[in-house]
Scaffold this motif. Sequence first.
Motif, PDB file in Angstrom:
ATOM      1  N   LYS A  88      -5.906  -5.286  18.023  1.00 20.26           N
ATOM      2  CA  LYS A  88      -6.966  -4.991  17.182  1.00 20.26           C
ATOM      3  C   LYS A  88      -8.081  -6.264  17.701  1.00 20.26           C
ATOM      4  O   LYS A  88      -7.955  -7.188  18.449  1.00 20.26           O
ATOM      5  CB  LYS A  88      -6.685  -5.632  15.755  1.00 20.26           C
ATOM      6  N   TYR A 119     -14.073  -4.484  12.114  1.00 19.87           N
ATOM      7  CA  TYR A 119     -13.024  -4.724  12.783  1.00 19.87           C
ATOM      8  C   TYR A 119     -12.256  -3.361  13.063  1.00 19.87           C
ATOM      9  O   TYR A 119     -12.396  -2.393  12.398  1.00 19.87           O
ATOM     10  CB  TYR A 119     -11.948  -5.408  11.807  1.00 19.87           C
ATOM     11  N   GLN A 137      -1.447  -4.314   9.014  1.00 16.23           N
ATOM     12  CA  GLN A 137      -0.673  -3.866   7.972  1.00 16.23           C
ATOM     13  C   GLN A 137       0.663  -3.390   8.472  1.00 16.23           C
ATOM     14  O   GLN A 137       0.635  -2.988   9.852  1.00 16.23           O
ATOM     15  CB  GLN A 137      -1.385  -2.378   7.328  1.00 16.23           C
ATOM     16  N   LEU A 149       3.919   7.017   3.254  1.00 18.79           N
ATOM     17  CA  LEU A 149       3.958   5.600   3.998  1.00 18.79           C
ATOM     18  C   LEU A 149       3.425   4.463   3.012  1.00 18.79           C
ATOM     19  O   LEU A 149       2.774   4.617   2.495  1.00 18.79           O
ATOM     20  CB  LEU A 149       2.976   5.614   5.178  1.00 18.79           C
ATOM     21  N   HIS A 183      -3.062   0.600  -3.838  1.00 16.60           N
ATOM     22  CA  HIS A 183      -2.416  -0.881  -3.130  1.00 16.60           C
ATOM     23  C   HIS A 183      -2.356  -1.842  -4.729  1.00 16.60           C
ATOM     24  O   HIS A 183      -3.101  -1.594  -5.679  1.00 16.60           O
ATOM     25  CB  HIS A 183      -3.362  -1.287  -2.136  1.00 16.60           C
ATOM     26  N   TYR A 211      -3.039   1.931  16.103  1.00 15.23           N
ATOM     27  CA  TYR A 211      -1.951   1.911  15.679  1.00 15.23           C
ATOM     28  C   TYR A 211      -0.946   3.088  16.476  1.00 15.23           C
ATOM     29  O   TYR A 211      -1.748   4.072  16.818  1.00 15.23           O
ATOM     30  CB  TYR A 211      -1.726   2.183  14.306  1.00 15.23           C
ATOM     31  N   GLY A 228       7.058   4.934  11.064  1.00 16.64           N
ATOM     32  CA  GLY A 228       5.710   4.391  10.649  1.00 16.64           C
ATOM     33  C   GLY A 228       5.081   3.909  11.741  1.00 16.64           C
ATOM     34  O   GLY A 228       5.020   4.088  12.741  1.00 16.64           O
ATOM     35  N   LEU A 229       3.556   3.552  11.406  1.00 17.67           N
ATOM     36  CA  LEU A 229       2.744   2.940  12.303  1.00 17.67           C
ATOM     37  C   LEU A 229       3.136   1.736  12.564  1.00 17.67           C
ATOM     38  O   LEU A 229       3.568   0.869  12.035  1.00 17.67           O
ATOM     39  CB  LEU A 229       1.272   3.256  11.710  1.00 17.67           C
ATOM     40  N   PHE A 258       4.176  -1.265   8.566  1.00 18.34           N
ATOM     41  CA  PHE A 258       4.271   0.096   8.170  1.00 18.34           C
ATOM     42  C   PHE A 258       6.029   0.176   7.820  1.00 18.34           C
ATOM     43  O   PHE A 258       6.457  -0.017   8.787  1.00 18.34           O
ATOM     44  CB  PHE A 258       3.729   1.241   8.549  1.00 18.34           C
ATOM     45  N   PHE A 303      -8.519   5.268   8.795  1.00 21.45           N
ATOM     46  CA  PHE A 303      -7.991   5.836  10.058  1.00 21.45           C
ATOM     47  C   PHE A 303      -8.613   7.156  10.601  1.00 21.45           C
ATOM     48  O   PHE A 303      -9.068   8.063   9.883  1.00 21.45           O
ATOM     49  CB  PHE A 303      -6.447   6.325   9.729  1.00 21.45           C
ATOM     50  N   PHE A 334      -8.800  -1.380  14.989  1.00 17.81           N
ATOM     51  CA  PHE A 334      -7.406  -1.461  15.192  1.00 17.81           C
ATOM     52  C   PHE A 334      -7.126  -0.127  16.136  1.00 17.81           C
ATOM     53  O   PHE A 334      -7.674   0.837  16.043  1.00 17.81           O
ATOM     54  CB  PHE A 334      -6.680  -1.232  14.025  1.00 17.81           C
ATOM     55  N   TYR A 363       0.315   5.122   1.352  1.00 22.04           N
ATOM     56  CA  TYR A 363      -0.589   6.095   2.037  1.00 22.04           C
ATOM     57  C   TYR A 363       0.243   7.708   1.948  1.00 22.04           C
ATOM     58  O   TYR A 363       1.469   7.624   2.074  1.00 22.04           O
ATOM     59  CB  TYR A 363      -0.767   5.824   3.351  1.00 22.04           C
ATOM     60  N   SER A 413     -12.166  -1.030   9.788  1.00 22.02           N
ATOM     61  CA  SER A 413     -12.412  -1.683   8.419  1.00 22.02           C
ATOM     62  C   SER A 413     -13.765  -2.495   8.630  1.00 22.02           C
ATOM     63  O   SER A 413     -14.062  -2.900   9.652  1.00 22.02           O
ATOM     64  CB  SER A 413     -11.286  -2.559   8.005  1.00 22.02           C
ATOM     65  N   GLY A 443     -14.320  -5.129   0.479  1.00 24.72           N
ATOM     66  CA  GLY A 443     -13.134  -4.671   0.140  1.00 24.72           C
ATOM     67  C   GLY A 443     -12.087  -4.902   1.355  1.00 24.72           C
ATOM     68  O   GLY A 443     -12.459  -5.991   1.981  1.00 24.72           O
ATOM     69  N   PHE A 444     -11.170  -4.259   1.290  1.00 20.63           N
ATOM     70  CA  PHE A 444     -10.239  -4.284   2.279  1.00 20.63           C
ATOM     71  C   PHE A 444      -9.781  -3.115   3.171  1.00 20.63           C
ATOM     72  O   PHE A 444      -9.133  -3.136   3.988  1.00 20.63           O
ATOM     73  CB  PHE A 444      -8.691  -4.727   1.585  1.00 20.63           C
ATOM     74  N   PRO A 495      -3.331   8.934   7.965  1.00 11.84           N
ATOM     75  CA  PRO A 495      -2.873   8.518   6.730  1.00 11.84           C
ATOM     76  C   PRO A 495      -4.085   8.296   5.681  1.00 11.84           C
ATOM     77  O   PRO A 495      -5.149   7.874   6.127  1.00 11.84           O
ATOM     78  CB  PRO A 495      -2.281   7.095   6.944  1.00 11.84           C
ATOM     79  N   GLU A 520      -7.429   4.301  -5.633  1.00 12.05           N
ATOM     80  CA  GLU A 520      -8.615   4.992  -4.993  1.00 12.05           C
ATOM     81  C   GLU A 520      -9.184   5.955  -5.816  1.00 12.05           C
ATOM     82  O   GLU A 520      -8.397   6.649  -6.452  1.00 12.05           O
ATOM     83  CB  GLU A 520      -8.149   5.558  -3.643  1.00 12.05           C
ATOM     84  N   ARG A 531      -4.976  -9.604   1.360  1.00  7.68           N
ATOM     85  CA  ARG A 531      -5.940  -8.647   1.213  1.00  7.68           C
ATOM     86  C   ARG A 531      -7.332  -9.135   1.926  1.00  7.68           C
ATOM     87  O   ARG A 531      -8.041  -9.855   1.403  1.00  7.68           O
ATOM     88  CB  ARG A 531      -6.181  -8.277  -0.226  1.00  7.68           C
ATOM     89  N   GLY A 532      -7.352  -8.428   3.072  1.00  2.73           N
ATOM     90  CA  GLY A 532      -8.410  -8.708   3.839  1.00  2.73           C
ATOM     91  C   GLY A 532      -8.543  -7.598   4.864  1.00  2.73           C
ATOM     92  O   GLY A 532      -7.693  -6.875   5.396  1.00  2.73           O
ATOM     93  N   THR A 533      -9.697  -7.235   5.314  1.00  5.15           N
ATOM     94  CA  THR A 533     -10.198  -6.180   6.171  1.00  5.15           C
ATOM     95  C   THR A 533      -9.605  -6.592   7.675  1.00  5.15           C
ATOM     96  O   THR A 533      -9.570  -5.714   8.356  1.00  5.15           O
ATOM     97  CB  THR A 533     -11.716  -6.101   6.202  1.00  5.15           C
ATOM     98  N   LEU A 557      -5.246   6.505   2.053  1.00 12.26           N
ATOM     99  CA  LEU A 557      -4.786   5.608   1.282  1.00 12.26           C
ATOM    100  C   LEU A 557      -4.697   6.299  -0.280  1.00 12.26           C
ATOM    101  O   LEU A 557      -5.546   6.753  -0.818  1.00 12.26           O
ATOM    102  CB  LEU A 557      -5.710   4.253   1.206  1.00 12.26           C
ATOM    103  N   GLU A 571      -6.837  -7.679   8.202  1.00  9.87           N
ATOM    104  CA  GLU A 571      -5.169  -8.141   8.238  1.00  9.87           C
ATOM    105  C   GLU A 571      -4.538  -6.916   8.646  1.00  9.87           C
ATOM    106  O   GLU A 571      -5.009  -5.712   8.544  1.00  9.87           O
ATOM    107  CB  GLU A 571      -4.833  -8.112   6.681  1.00  9.87           C
ATOM    108  N   TYR A 630       0.950  -1.247   0.052  1.00 13.81           N
ATOM    109  CA  TYR A 630       0.105   0.180  -0.038  1.00 13.81           C
ATOM    110  C   TYR A 630       0.847   1.414  -0.210  1.00 13.81           C
ATOM    111  O   TYR A 630       1.889   1.187   0.607  1.00 13.81           O
ATOM    112  CB  TYR A 630      -0.795   0.184   1.386  1.00 13.81           C
TER     113      TYR A 630
END
Lengths: 114, 115
Positions: free
Chosen positions: B49, B32, A103, A90, A48, B36, B43-44, A105, B105, B34, A35, B94, B100-101, A43, A57, A97-99, A45, A101, A33
Amino acid sequence: DAMVIQNPRYQVTQFGKPVTLSCSQTLNHNVMYWYQQKSSQAPKLLFHYYDKDFNNEADTPDNFQSRRPNTSFCFLDIRSPGLGDAAMYLCATSRVRGTQETQYFGPGTRLLVL
Amino acid sequence: AQSVTQLDSQVPVFEEAPVELRCNYSSSVSVYLFWYVQYPNQGLQLLLKYLSGSTLVKGINGFEAEFNRSQTSFHLRKPSVHISDTAEYFCAVSDPNTGGFKTIFGAGTRLFVKA
């Protein structure tokens, strides 16, 4: 250690002069990705890659492009940087790819446009 | 579309005091969530989560967060902070139902721990 690496950490460019930021990863993740993070903001997006599949996007300006020549590397190209493009960029990866997951950085590249 | 609101842009706190950083998200059947952390010029990094199951989630560095579906909140807490906890904290959401994925933030909360 497996990680996400961004080079350079700081980049200065001139208004309108093309610039490329690079990102590499040793995690062997499928997704990479990019950002944009402006000062004191979240951040945002830009796009990706899922393997070789590029996903832009809807609100990412055409001025921003990306390349992923292989699993490990991904580049952000800004064709004609404007003053408003000064920001932290970033790079992040995720295994798939999944909600759900996580990430991972990189440390970011701070871009200054003169 | 999903959105995330972090209610405090800055939170100053003394060392060894407890802290709560607040996060609310726009309603959805399932999400979901999170948290960070971003240290200066880095970075983050994922703190914790929530995907499903227990609403109290424990993360790294002694942080925990509680998912409250009725209040659409996911506040981050630590019982005793250290100077080294000074950083920017981002809540993110998310939506597994969008197909989607994308992770959204919040604008971030700057935690400043004073000696």
